[in-house]
Design an enzyme around this catalytic site. Structure first.
Site, PDB file in Angstrom:
ATOM      1  NE  ARG A   1      -4.405   1.605   1.467  1.00 50.52           N
ATOM      2  CZ  ARG A   1      -5.530   0.998   1.073  1.00 50.52           C
ATOM      3  NH1 ARG A   1      -5.583  -0.290   0.956  1.00 50.52           N
ATOM      4  NH2 ARG A   1      -6.593   1.690   0.807  1.00 50.52           N
ATOM      5  CG  MET A   2       1.621   5.445  -2.407  1.00 53.15           C
ATOM      6  SD  MET A   2       0.886   6.483  -3.674  1.00 53.15           S
ATOM      7  CE  MET A   2      -0.407   7.273  -2.762  1.00 53.15           C
ATOM      8  CG  HIS A   3       3.802   3.704   3.205  1.00 45.29           C
ATOM      9  ND1 HIS A   3       3.910   2.515   2.497  1.00 45.29           N
ATOM     10  CD2 HIS A   3       4.966   3.840   3.882  1.00 45.29           C
ATOM     11  CE1 HIS A   3       5.084   1.964   2.751  1.00 45.29           C
ATOM     12  NE2 HIS A   3       5.748   2.752   3.585  1.00 45.29           N
ATOM     13  CG  MET A   4       4.741  11.150   2.127  1.00 49.61           C
ATOM     14  SD  MET A   4       4.051  12.713   1.513  1.00 49.61           S
ATOM     15  CE  MET A   4       3.067  13.243   2.922  1.00 49.61           C
TER      16      MET A   4
END
Length: 185
Positions: free
Chosen positions: A102-105
């Site tokens: 899952r994309m995360h910053m």
């Protein structure tokens, strides 16, 4: 009658843990209609949050121009968190090859003081160009419509970069030496 002791219990792989954390109220720091901010379970600095989209986007490499507003929402959240932690210098960005699905910053403070910061790979993942600054990712999306992947060779080079303080010119012998030095900042 079925014997439950013989049934396999399938657990989610650790790399899928972000979704679980997004749905755990004790992990959520703040949220908007588009994003959820969670506290990193293994923070690598005094302040360490992860910003995740509510939409199921696996990676920054799945982004296109239709996601610009979403990424701008990431920036607004980063700005709000900067104001909340005005006593610390924060940066926001993405790992070029993330370990978690899952994309995360990451929003992380520059101090890098944490018991969870243990390895050279931990250090280099936030202090080399392996860490893609938020503004660069947003600019690439706006200009090119996508984010360019790094090569396997560059990844290996960045992870093997010699240790160096991120706040001065100090070159430590090892991680314990670096961690001791960071306390002087």
């Amino acid at each position: 009658m079925q014997n439950n002791s013989n049934q396999k219990h399938v657990k989610n792989h650790w790399s899928l843990g972000l979704l679980e954390s997004m749905n755990d109220p004790s992990s959520v720091y703040k949220e908007t209609d588009k994003v959820v901010v969670i506290k990193d379970k293994y923070p690598k600095a005094k302040v360490h949050y992860l910003v995740l989209p509510r939409d199921n986007i696996n990676s920054i490499y799945n982004l296109d121009k239709s996601h610009i507003l979403l990424l701008e929402e990431f920036g607004k959240v980063f700005h709000d968190i900067q104001e909340e932690h005005s006593d610390l210098e924060l940066k926001a960005g993405f790992h070029s090859i993330p370990s978690m699905q899952r994309m995360h910053m990451h929003i992380i403070s520059k101090d890098m003081i944490s018991a969870c910061l243990k390895t050279k790979i931990h250090w280099n993942s936030f202090t080399t160009s392996f860490f893609l600054p938020y503004k660069d990712v947003l600019r690439s999306l706006k200009d090119n419509g996508h984010v360019e992947k790094i090569s396997t060779e560059k990844h290996k080079t960045l992870m093997s970069t010699p240790l160096k303080c991120n706040q001065c010119e100090f070159v430590p012998k090892n991680m314990p030496d670096l961690k001791k030095h960071l306390l002087s900042h």
